[in-house]
Design a protein around this motif. Structure first.
Motif, PDB file in Angstrom:
ATOM      1  N   GLU A  43      28.196 -69.107  14.407  1.00  0.00           N
ATOM      2  CA  GLU A  43      27.387 -67.926  14.127  1.00  0.00           C
ATOM      3  C   GLU A  43      28.074 -66.634  14.544  1.00  0.00           C
ATOM      4  O   GLU A  43      28.115 -65.694  13.770  1.00  0.00           O
ATOM      5  CB  GLU A  43      26.010 -68.053  14.789  1.00  0.00           C
ATOM      6  CG  GLU A  43      25.060 -68.904  13.978  1.00  0.00           C
ATOM      7  CD  GLU A  43      23.678 -68.949  14.617  1.00  0.00           C
ATOM      8  OE1 GLU A  43      23.361 -68.048  15.417  1.00  0.00           O
ATOM      9  OE2 GLU A  43      22.929 -69.873  14.307  1.00  0.00           O
ATOM     10  N   GLU A  45      31.182 -66.167  14.735  1.00  0.00           N
ATOM     11  CA  GLU A  45      32.287 -65.997  13.791  1.00  0.00           C
ATOM     12  C   GLU A  45      31.772 -65.443  12.471  1.00  0.00           C
ATOM     13  O   GLU A  45      32.374 -64.559  11.879  1.00  0.00           O
ATOM     14  CB  GLU A  45      33.003 -67.322  13.551  1.00  0.00           C
ATOM     15  CG  GLU A  45      33.855 -67.790  14.716  1.00  0.00           C
ATOM     16  CD  GLU A  45      34.496 -69.140  14.435  1.00  0.00           C
ATOM     17  OE1 GLU A  45      34.558 -69.550  13.261  1.00  0.00           O
ATOM     18  OE2 GLU A  45      34.929 -69.778  15.401  1.00  0.00           O
ATOM     19  N   GLU A  46      30.623 -65.987  11.998  1.00  0.00           N
ATOM     20  CA  GLU A  46      30.040 -65.491  10.755  1.00  0.00           C
ATOM     21  C   GLU A  46      29.613 -64.042  10.925  1.00  0.00           C
ATOM     22  O   GLU A  46      29.776 -63.226  10.027  1.00  0.00           O
ATOM     23  CB  GLU A  46      28.865 -66.370  10.335  1.00  0.00           C
ATOM     24  CG  GLU A  46      29.274 -67.731   9.820  1.00  0.00           C
ATOM     25  CD  GLU A  46      28.088 -68.602   9.470  1.00  0.00           C
ATOM     26  OE1 GLU A  46      26.945 -68.127   9.515  1.00  0.00           O
ATOM     27  OE2 GLU A  46      28.319 -69.775   9.142  1.00  0.00           O
ATOM     28  N   ASP A  47      29.037 -63.747  12.078  1.00  0.00           N
ATOM     29  CA  ASP A  47      28.667 -62.361  12.339  1.00  0.00           C
ATOM     30  C   ASP A  47      29.899 -61.465  12.301  1.00  0.00           C
ATOM     31  O   ASP A  47      29.856 -60.372  11.764  1.00  0.00           O
ATOM     32  CB  ASP A  47      27.970 -62.233  13.693  1.00  0.00           C
ATOM     33  CG  ASP A  47      26.564 -62.830  13.672  1.00  0.00           C
ATOM     34  OD1 ASP A  47      26.028 -62.988  12.566  1.00  0.00           O
ATOM     35  OD2 ASP A  47      26.028 -63.114  14.753  1.00  0.00           O
ATOM     36  N   ASP A  49      32.642 -62.100  10.659  1.00  0.00           N
ATOM     37  CA  ASP A  49      33.071 -62.028   9.256  1.00  0.00           C
ATOM     38  C   ASP A  49      32.186 -61.054   8.472  1.00  0.00           C
ATOM     39  O   ASP A  49      32.674 -60.247   7.688  1.00  0.00           O
ATOM     40  CB  ASP A  49      33.014 -63.416   8.598  1.00  0.00           C
ATOM     41  CG  ASP A  49      34.096 -64.351   9.108  1.00  0.00           C
ATOM     42  OD1 ASP A  49      35.062 -63.847   9.729  1.00  0.00           O
ATOM     43  OD2 ASP A  49      33.973 -65.566   8.893  1.00  0.00           O
ATOM     44  N   THR A  50      30.883 -61.141   8.703  1.00  0.00           N
ATOM     45  CA  THR A  50      29.948 -60.246   8.013  1.00  0.00           C
ATOM     46  C   THR A  50      30.211 -58.803   8.403  1.00  0.00           C
ATOM     47  O   THR A  50      30.238 -57.915   7.546  1.00  0.00           O
ATOM     48  CB  THR A  50      28.495 -60.616   8.365  1.00  0.00           C
ATOM     49  OG1 THR A  50      28.284 -61.992   8.029  1.00  0.00           O
ATOM     50  CG2 THR A  50      27.509 -59.755   7.611  1.00  0.00           C
ATOM     51  N   ARG A  51      30.422 -58.573   9.692  1.00  0.00           N
ATOM     52  CA  ARG A  51      30.724 -57.217  10.140  1.00  0.00           C
ATOM     53  C   ARG A  51      32.030 -56.724   9.526  1.00  0.00           C
ATOM     54  O   ARG A  51      32.137 -55.572   9.120  1.00  0.00           O
ATOM     55  CB  ARG A  51      30.815 -57.159  11.662  1.00  0.00           C
ATOM     56  CG  ARG A  51      29.443 -57.162  12.331  1.00  0.00           C
ATOM     57  CD  ARG A  51      29.597 -56.915  13.786  1.00  0.00           C
ATOM     58  NE  ARG A  51      30.342 -58.052  14.336  1.00  0.00           N
ATOM     59  CZ  ARG A  51      30.264 -58.482  15.574  1.00  0.00           C
ATOM     60  NH1 ARG A  51      29.508 -57.867  16.425  1.00  0.00           N
ATOM     61  NH2 ARG A  51      30.957 -59.518  15.975  1.00  0.00           N
ATOM     62  N   TYR A  52      33.005 -57.597   9.438  1.00  0.00           N
ATOM     63  CA  TYR A  52      34.292 -57.223   8.852  1.00  0.00           C
ATOM     64  C   TYR A  52      34.120 -56.858   7.377  1.00  0.00           C
ATOM     65  O   TYR A  52      34.647 -55.847   6.913  1.00  0.00           O
ATOM     66  CB  TYR A  52      35.284 -58.377   9.005  1.00  0.00           C
ATOM     67  CG  TYR A  52      36.601 -58.126   8.328  1.00  0.00           C
ATOM     68  CD1 TYR A  52      37.512 -57.222   8.861  1.00  0.00           C
ATOM     69  CD2 TYR A  52      36.938 -58.772   7.139  1.00  0.00           C
ATOM     70  CE1 TYR A  52      38.716 -56.971   8.243  1.00  0.00           C
ATOM     71  CE2 TYR A  52      38.131 -58.530   6.508  1.00  0.00           C
ATOM     72  CZ  TYR A  52      39.022 -57.633   7.060  1.00  0.00           C
ATOM     73  OH  TYR A  52      40.208 -57.389   6.438  1.00  0.00           O
ATOM     74  N   ILE A  53      33.356 -57.674   6.657  1.00  0.00           N
ATOM     75  CA  ILE A  53      33.124 -57.410   5.232  1.00  0.00           C
ATOM     76  C   ILE A  53      32.386 -56.081   5.063  1.00  0.00           C
ATOM     77  O   ILE A  53      32.730 -55.266   4.207  1.00  0.00           O
ATOM     78  CB  ILE A  53      32.353 -58.571   4.581  1.00  0.00           C
ATOM     79  CG1 ILE A  53      33.268 -59.811   4.501  1.00  0.00           C
ATOM     80  CG2 ILE A  53      31.836 -58.188   3.204  1.00  0.00           C
ATOM     81  CD1 ILE A  53      32.550 -61.078   4.105  1.00  0.00           C
ATOM     82  N   ARG A  54      31.371 -55.859   5.894  1.00  0.00           N
ATOM     83  CA  ARG A  54      30.625 -54.596   5.802  1.00  0.00           C
ATOM     84  C   ARG A  54      31.511 -53.412   6.152  1.00  0.00           C
ATOM     85  O   ARG A  54      31.436 -52.355   5.533  1.00  0.00           O
ATOM     86  CB  ARG A  54      29.414 -54.624   6.717  1.00  0.00           C
ATOM     87  CG  ARG A  54      28.322 -55.513   6.184  1.00  0.00           C
ATOM     88  CD  ARG A  54      27.093 -55.439   7.017  1.00  0.00           C
ATOM     89  NE  ARG A  54      26.079 -56.330   6.453  1.00  0.00           N
ATOM     90  CZ  ARG A  54      24.996 -56.691   7.063  1.00  0.00           C
ATOM     91  NH1 ARG A  54      24.746 -56.221   8.269  1.00  0.00           N
ATOM     92  NH2 ARG A  54      24.141 -57.496   6.492  1.00  0.00           N
TER      93      ARG A  54
END
Length: 180
Positions: A43, A45-47, A49-54
């Motif tokens: 989770e 890591e996904e957060d 990744d999501t923050r990086y994408i945003r």
């Protein structure tokens, strides 16, 4: 040969103590919980990744916005200069309407006026069409109304001062008369 039976001890089954049993159960539970912990670890890591994408999307939007602002800056950088030249352009047109001087003088003035118009058009200046057009408050400034048989109601019946746009942006609306 001597019998080493005494040396060889029989292995007896060893009974586990309560602590050993608990430790064994805990390790078994940890093995079943390991995938759950992996998901919990995933989770963040996904957060990330999501923050990086945003963050990447925000940065791309920022780049687009800056590029648009830069383009607008280049497009409208001459706006003040062109706006100040509009009265000169108007006076030039009025002077050309007067019938004084010789034909050579009028021809020369027409050529200078055309050259000035071409330079301003190259900079992005365009005249707003007004006469016999439907009144549009975005580009026309109605200063008076009149009864007219020649023009339909709501149409521009006369232009008192020409309006201009610079690269699609209205820098001076047309002053017009509107038919009732």
């Amino acid at each position: 040969m001597t019998n080493n039976n005494e040396d060889i001890k029989k292995e007896e089954p060893v009974e586990e103590t309560a602590e050993e049993k608990e430790t064994a159960e805990t390790s078994a539970d940890e093995q079943t919980e390991a995938p759950e912990k992996a998901e919990e670890n995933k989770e963040p890591e996904e957060d990330a990744d999501t923050r990086y994408i945003r963050l990447m999307a925000d940065f791309q939007n920022y780049k687009k916005r800056v590029e648009k602002e830069k383009k607008d800056l280049y497009s409208y950088a001459n706006e003040k200069l062109v706006a100040e030249m509009l009265p000169v352009l108007d006076n030039f047109e009025r002077a050309l309407e007067q019938e004084t001087g010789g034909d050579g003088f009028k021809e020369g003035m027409d050529m200078i006026f055309k050259q000035l118009g071409d330079v301003l058009a190259k900079a992005g200046l365009a005249e707003i069409a007004a006469l016999d057009e439907v009144f549009d408050p975005n580009v026309h400034n109605a200063v008076m109304t009149e009864d007219s048989e020649q023009y339909e109601s709501g149409k521009v019946s006369g232009v008192m001062q020409k309006g201009y746009t610079l690269n699609g942006k209205v820098i001076r609306p047309s002053m017009v008369k509107v038919a009732n």
